[in-house]
Design a protein around this motif. Sequence first.
Motif: not given
Length: 325
Positions: A85-103
Amino acid sequence: MRRLLMAALVALAAAGTGRAAEVTDDAGRRVQIPDQPQRVVALHEPVLAVPLIELGVPVVGIYGRGDDGSSLTRVDFLHEMLDRPREAAPIPGIGPVGSINLEKLRALRPDLIVGTDYDAGKARALSAVAPVYLQNASAATAHGFSVQAELARVLHREDRFRELRAAYQARLDGLHGRFADGLPKTPGEKTYLIVMLTDQANVVAGMSGAVQALEDLGYRRAEIAGEGSPRQSRSMLILPIGAESLAGLNPDLLLVMTSFAAPARDAAAARAALDRLSPGWDRFMAPAREGRLVFLDSAKVTSPSVASAMHTLDAVEGWLAGTAR
């Protein structure tokens, strides 16, 4: 009662010790990974996150999603493939593809990062945050469910994978029972090809639930002239072919889909893409003339997961039901 309480506390303490096992990943790296990881970050959504989540692995971050858990690409694969479901608990990201944000990665406190063989160059930097396990997923190294099966073995989810396979096998058996006349009577008797249409024509290589489903139905992949070598492809999924090869395709079953990055992924969109790449295809392409053409939704079938295989069976069942009328 006191003894039971102490036993429970000891068990909890043992679970929290983060016991690890040394494994060798598909890049030949020796990696210490938790016996039961609880905070996994996946570096590819359809190839890794989908099969991991289907196995019940707790994924807390996915490369290519926003801070709010929204997809930064055109497709939400968790919704399309897993009906999450789109309203399910969100799974966050670590930056857009091509740019991982280590923090952002550190903030998720992962105990395991799972990448593909394409992520080998990032592994050293990411290992400063958590152990990194690299899984073969390229066109040259993976086939069907192999990615999901290997992840199930490494992460001790074999029981869950067997449950998924059992439900899938029951679905296969049902199709063979209902449509015995329309499916291959012996394995390999009939051929198939899956074509993905981008700005050019491409055939789908071996790494997807769609491929697994078709081969389990008894089809074998047709060989075609002009197809590139899997070892030369930069894609995990597709191999380009020329326009002339597209026009001459004649497997027993041809499955066509637009790219998951396309504005639309339905049959009308696939027909329009064929019109653009091979004008007149519906008059001279034998599978189209003879009713051996199936349209797929690439956002549902391009993961090495049981879920994608099930979506493929849905499409094939619709075609079989139409031809049986």
